[in-house]
Design an enzyme around this catalytic site. Structure first.
Site, PDB file in Angstrom:
ATOM      1  N   HIS A  47       0.227  16.370  11.494  1.00  0.00           N
ATOM      2  CA  HIS A  47       1.522  16.084  10.858  1.00  0.00           C
ATOM      3  C   HIS A  47       1.522  16.648   9.434  1.00  0.00           C
ATOM      4  O   HIS A  47       0.546  17.317   9.040  1.00  0.00           O
ATOM      5  CB  HIS A  47       1.833  14.587  10.888  1.00  0.00           C
ATOM      6  CG  HIS A  47       0.793  13.704  10.245  1.00  0.00           C
ATOM      7  ND1 HIS A  47       0.369  13.873   8.941  1.00  0.00           N
ATOM      8  CD2 HIS A  47       0.083  12.659  10.723  1.00  0.00           C
ATOM      9  CE1 HIS A  47      -0.532  12.952   8.654  1.00  0.00           C
ATOM     10  NE2 HIS A  47      -0.736  12.216   9.728  1.00  0.00           N
ATOM     11  N   HIS A  71      -1.711  16.265   7.192  1.00  0.00           N
ATOM     12  CA  HIS A  71      -2.780  17.240   7.474  1.00  0.00           C
ATOM     13  C   HIS A  71      -2.373  18.617   6.968  1.00  0.00           C
ATOM     14  O   HIS A  71      -3.193  19.367   6.440  1.00  0.00           O
ATOM     15  CB  HIS A  71      -3.062  17.322   8.976  1.00  0.00           C
ATOM     16  CG  HIS A  71      -3.314  15.989   9.631  1.00  0.00           C
ATOM     17  ND1 HIS A  71      -2.506  15.474  10.614  1.00  0.00           N
ATOM     18  CD2 HIS A  71      -4.280  15.063   9.404  1.00  0.00           C
ATOM     19  CE1 HIS A  71      -2.979  14.296  10.990  1.00  0.00           C
ATOM     20  NE2 HIS A  71      -4.050  14.016  10.266  1.00  0.00           N
ATOM     21  N   CYS A 105     -13.269  -1.419  12.159  1.00  0.00           N
ATOM     22  CA  CYS A 105     -11.899  -0.910  12.336  1.00  0.00           C
ATOM     23  C   CYS A 105     -11.978   0.409  13.097  1.00  0.00           C
ATOM     24  O   CYS A 105     -12.569   1.370  12.630  1.00  0.00           O
ATOM     25  CB  CYS A 105     -11.202  -0.691  10.992  1.00  0.00           C
ATOM     26  SG  CYS A 105      -9.643   0.219  11.200  1.00  0.00           S
ATOM     27  N   CYS A 121     -10.314   3.525  11.347  1.00  0.00           N
ATOM     28  CA  CYS A 121     -11.140   4.209  10.342  1.00  0.00           C
ATOM     29  C   CYS A 121     -12.439   4.705  10.947  1.00  0.00           C
ATOM     30  O   CYS A 121     -13.123   5.510  10.334  1.00  0.00           O
ATOM     31  CB  CYS A 121     -11.547   3.276   9.203  1.00  0.00           C
ATOM     32  SG  CYS A 121     -10.206   2.546   8.293  1.00  0.00           S
ATOM     33  N   CYS A 146      -6.955  -4.195   8.253  1.00  0.00           N
ATOM     34  CA  CYS A 146      -7.291  -2.944   7.573  1.00  0.00           C
ATOM     35  C   CYS A 146      -6.010  -2.412   6.936  1.00  0.00           C
ATOM     36  O   CYS A 146      -5.015  -2.220   7.628  1.00  0.00           O
ATOM     37  CB  CYS A 146      -7.841  -1.935   8.573  1.00  0.00           C
ATOM     38  SG  CYS A 146      -7.799  -0.262   7.906  1.00  0.00           S
ATOM     39  N   HIS A 184      -4.660   0.869   8.501  1.00  0.00           N
ATOM     40  CA  HIS A 184      -4.241   0.955   9.909  1.00  0.00           C
ATOM     41  C   HIS A 184      -3.467  -0.261  10.409  1.00  0.00           C
ATOM     42  O   HIS A 184      -2.981  -0.266  11.534  1.00  0.00           O
ATOM     43  CB  HIS A 184      -5.449   1.236  10.804  1.00  0.00           C
ATOM     44  CG  HIS A 184      -6.049   2.588  10.516  1.00  0.00           C
ATOM     45  ND1 HIS A 184      -7.117   2.753   9.674  1.00  0.00           N
ATOM     46  CD2 HIS A 184      -5.679   3.826  10.914  1.00  0.00           C
ATOM     47  CE1 HIS A 184      -7.402   4.048   9.582  1.00  0.00           C
ATOM     48  NE2 HIS A 184      -6.541   4.711  10.307  1.00  0.00           N
ATOM     49  N   LYS A 229       5.259   4.279   5.406  1.00  0.00           N
ATOM     50  CA  LYS A 229       4.080   4.936   5.953  1.00  0.00           C
ATOM     51  C   LYS A 229       4.506   5.781   7.153  1.00  0.00           C
ATOM     52  O   LYS A 229       5.373   5.376   7.915  1.00  0.00           O
ATOM     53  CB  LYS A 229       3.112   3.855   6.419  1.00  0.00           C
ATOM     54  CG  LYS A 229       1.656   4.255   6.325  1.00  0.00           C
ATOM     55  CD  LYS A 229       0.787   3.130   6.865  1.00  0.00           C
ATOM     56  CE  LYS A 229      -0.276   3.716   7.790  1.00  0.00           C
ATOM     57  NZ  LYS A 229      -1.455   4.215   7.128  1.00  0.00           N
ATOM     58  N   LYS A 244       3.840   7.062  14.181  1.00  0.00           N
ATOM     59  CA  LYS A 244       4.509   7.414  15.426  1.00  0.00           C
ATOM     60  C   LYS A 244       5.386   6.260  15.904  1.00  0.00           C
ATOM     61  O   LYS A 244       6.478   6.479  16.412  1.00  0.00           O
ATOM     62  CB  LYS A 244       3.474   7.743  16.492  1.00  0.00           C
ATOM     63  CG  LYS A 244       3.486   9.208  16.841  1.00  0.00           C
ATOM     64  CD  LYS A 244       2.615   9.430  18.045  1.00  0.00           C
ATOM     65  CE  LYS A 244       3.072  10.627  18.845  1.00  0.00           C
ATOM     66  NZ  LYS A 244       2.134  10.924  19.928  1.00  0.00           N
TER      67      LYS A 244
HETATM   68  N1  MSP Z   1     -11.885  12.917  10.827  1.00  0.00           N
HETATM   69  C1  MSP Z   1     -11.842  12.344   9.540  1.00  0.00           C
HETATM   70  C2  MSP Z   1     -12.340  13.309   8.477  1.00  0.00           C
HETATM   71  C3  MSP Z   1     -13.738  13.799   8.678  1.00  0.00           C
HETATM   72  S1  MSP Z   1     -14.208  14.942   7.445  1.00  0.00           S
HETATM   73  C4  MSP Z   1     -15.845  15.070   7.595  1.00  0.00           C
HETATM   74  C5  MSP Z   1     -10.396  11.964   9.197  1.00  0.00           C
HETATM   75  N2  MSP Z   1      -9.430  12.596   9.866  1.00  0.00           N
HETATM   76  S2  MSP Z   1      -7.850  12.349   9.651  1.00  0.00           S
HETATM   77  O1  MSP Z   1      -7.198  13.083  10.715  1.00  0.00           O
HETATM   78  O2  MSP Z   1      -7.550  10.973   9.543  1.00  0.00           O
HETATM   79  O3  MSP Z   1      -7.490  13.101   8.316  1.00  0.00           O
HETATM   80  C6  MSP Z   1      -7.454  12.446   7.065  1.00  0.00           C
HETATM   81  C7  MSP Z   1      -6.975  13.439   6.045  1.00  0.00           C
HETATM   82  O4  MSP Z   1      -5.708  14.021   6.454  1.00  0.00           O
HETATM   83  C8  MSP Z   1      -6.654  12.884   4.667  1.00  0.00           C
HETATM   84  O5  MSP Z   1      -7.792  12.727   3.864  1.00  0.00           O
HETATM   85  C9  MSP Z   1      -5.711  13.939   4.133  1.00  0.00           C
HETATM   86  O6  MSP Z   1      -6.422  15.106   3.824  1.00  0.00           O
HETATM   87  C10 MSP Z   1      -4.851  14.204   5.348  1.00  0.00           C
HETATM   88  N3  MSP Z   1      -3.759  13.239   5.456  1.00  0.00           N
HETATM   89  C11 MSP Z   1      -3.516  12.434   6.536  1.00  0.00           C
HETATM   90  N4  MSP Z   1      -2.393  11.702   6.289  1.00  0.00           N
HETATM   91  C12 MSP Z   1      -1.906  11.985   5.077  1.00  0.00           C
HETATM   92  C13 MSP Z   1      -0.760  11.598   4.338  1.00  0.00           C
HETATM   93  N5  MSP Z   1       0.109  10.706   4.796  1.00  0.00           N
HETATM   94  N6  MSP Z   1      -0.577  12.184   3.130  1.00  0.00           N
HETATM   95  C14 MSP Z   1      -1.427  13.142   2.639  1.00  0.00           C
HETATM   96  N7  MSP Z   1      -2.507  13.516   3.316  1.00  0.00           N
HETATM   97  C15 MSP Z   1      -2.845  12.902   4.488  1.00  0.00           C
HETATM   98  O7  MSP Z   1     -10.199  11.143   8.333  1.00  0.00           O
END
Ligand code: MSP
Length: 493
Positions: free
Chosen positions: A19, A22, A127, A130, A144, A147, A316, A319
């Site tokens: 999304h 990412h 959790c 996480c 959490c 989440h 937040k 989905k």
């Molecule tokens: N798989 C682990 C990371 C492992 S790295 C060794 C993870 N994945 S995640 O899909 O949850 O991605 C988290 C990251 O996605 C956040 O740290 C950020 O970079 C990005 N974001 C996810 N949601 C976000 C927002 N709502 N806003 C900004 N960035 C966000 O954690």
């Protein structure tokens, strides 16, 4: 020898498609990678997906497909999204790649031999969102906060990594700036957390099947029907991507002469110069990850950079609320470079940001359709009236101010600097009434056009890392001094 520059994004969980959150981190990494390339550095940009663990296992089950099929599909979704956004990564690492799995296995064997792993009973609140045990302090109203779910009480026989050995050393390195954490507020947060010291962490899972098996002889596990097997805790598996993404296979110790960087073997790029992420995963990156590296006798990353979090219409992104914005939708509506621009200008340094379709469209129309698009269109249309060809210096080069903003990782602020020039140029056309000059004072019109062209060259040069396609298009238009009838860079939405 060229300076090396290694940049990483988190590897995202493949329980769903990517999304805008990412996409933000990934586009930012791409902007920085392109910038460092333009500065003549030898750049390696690693991206990828985190594909093991309970969260993925559950998602695959819910989708009614095998975990492998599920992760293959989702990893392809991530690759597609990054292609659509013009992301120039050098490697896309998947934690289910055979080379990665082998390296993880080697690392665990090494840590076990080194006496850094021991067996004990683990009891705690877990959790699944996480993929982390939580302490009571971490929870808000028993849930959490990230989440909104109540963690489950888990008790299992487990293998532990002696993280407690490394807490002080890590704190010292963060304190001294050997391992930089930015913004400063985040550094302080982590130092405060480290004051209490680090607890050893459980690095094995007896009840998660979808993972890499612990490579050493174990007791009391249950994974494959009680035959004493455990899988590796998904965060340990995941962190090693920052090494395996460079093709590293877990041969230890890493040859120290290779640690300085340079051309040739990609592992020479290690350690990372910048690791991007948001606040949700800072703590593990500032504790477990450096501890692993210290245990492996490897250098720590130069800098961990933490950007803010997006909310959508004040809520937040989720989905279940149905408010998720997907990167493909952004590109469909605003074009690739439009999407990249809007993402990069939506988070101010050190702050979270709220976006909505209305606000994005408004910003697109103001800055891209009216601002940049209109400037190019007006300038070229008027230039064609006096058969103008730019002769002066093409551009002034990148300003010291912008270089500093790149150092500080302030994309929004860089774009604001560039837009100052664009707004100045649009005003200048008005002030000089250029449309009249081209009719009745050709000499003066050409002087004004000369200045406008210089500014636009400058803008295009500055836009290269952010809007690569647009920058090229503008340079082409300027060089040919021609704009095709009806060629509109950013149609209004
Ligand atoms: N798989 C682990 C990371 C492992 S790295 C060794 C993870 N994945 S995640 O899909 O949850 O991605 C988290 C990251 O996605 C956040 O740290 C950020 O970079 C990005 N974001 C996810 N949601 C976000 C927002 N709502 N806003 C900004 N960035 C966000 O954690």
């Amino acid at each position: 020898m060229k300076n090396k520059f290694y940049i990483t994004t988190p590897i995202y969980y493949v329980n769903d498609k990517p999304h805008v959150g990412h996409a933000y981190t990934t586009v930012l990494a791409d902007v920085l990678a392109r910038w460092h390339k333009l500065c003549g550095e030898d750049v390696f940009f690693s991206a990828g997906t985190d594909e093991h663990g309970a969260k993925i296992e559950t998602a695959a089950m819910a989708a009614g497909v095998s975990p492998q099929k599920f992760v293959d599909e989702k990893a392809a979704d991530f690759k597609n999204a990054w292609q659509v956004l013009d992301i120039s990564y050098d490697n896309f690492i998947r934690t289910t790649d055979a080379g990665h799995e082998k390296a993880v296995s080697n690392v665990l064997e090494f840590l076990h031999k080194k006496g850094l792993i021991y067996q004990d009973v683990y009891k705690g609140l877990y959790c699944k969102g996480c993929e982390q045990y939580k302490s009571e302090d971490d929870l808000i109203d028993g849930k959490c906060p990230d989440h909104q779910i109540e963690p489950e009480l888990m008790e299992e026989m487990s293998y532990f990594l002696k993280l407690s050995k490394f807490g002080d050393e890590i704190a010292g390195k963060i304190e001294s700036g050997e391992l930089k954490i930015e913004p400063a507020e985040k550094k302080n947060e982590i130092l405060k957390f480290l004051e209490k010291g680090l607890n050893d962490i459980s690095i094995s899972r007896a009840n998660v099947k979808w993972g890499i098996l612990l490579p050493f002889p174990t007791q009391g596990g249950s994974v494959s029907g009680g035959d004493k097997k455990y899988t590796v805790y998904v965060w340990i598996d995941a962190f090693l991507n920052y090494l395996t993404g460079l093709g590293w296979q877990g041969k230890i110790p890493l040859n120290p002469s290779l640690q300085k960087g340079g051309a040739g073997n990609a592992i020479n790029f290690f350690p990372p110069d910048i690791q991007l992420m948001s606040k949700d995963i800072l703590r593990v990156h500032a504790t477990i990850w450096p501890a692993l590296l210290l245990a492996l006798e490897m250098p720590l990353p130069e800098k961990i950079f933490v950007h803010g979090f997006f909310t959508i219409d004040g809520q937040k992104m989720s989905k279940s609320l149905g408010n998720v914005i997907w990167p493909e939708q952004l590109v469909e509506k605003f074009g690739v470079d439009g999407a990249r621009y809007l993402l990069m200008s939506s988070l101010a340094y050190g702050h979270d940001g709220d976006i909505s379709w209305d606000k994005l469209a408004e910003k697109y129309n103001a800055d891209l359709a009216n601002g940049l698009g209109n400037l190019i269109n007006r300038t070229m249309t008027l230039a064609q009236k006096v058969v103008f060809k730019h002769t002066g210096e093409k551009n002034k080069g990148i300003s010291e101010r912008i270089k500093k903003l790149y150092e500080e990782i302030k994309p929004k602020e860089i774009l604001e600097e560039i837009w100052k020039e664009i707004n100045w140029a649009n005003k200048y056309i008005e002030e000089k009434r250029l449309w009249e000059l081209v009719k009745n004072n050709e000499a003066e019109a050409k002087k004004v056009l000369e200045e406008l062209f210089t500014t636009i060259y400058d803008v295009a040069e500055n836009l290269k890392p952010f809007m690569p396609e647009t920058a090229e298009k503008i340079l082409k238009i300027l060089d040919s001094a021609e704009i095709k009838k009806g060629e509109i860079l950013f149609p209004r939405v």
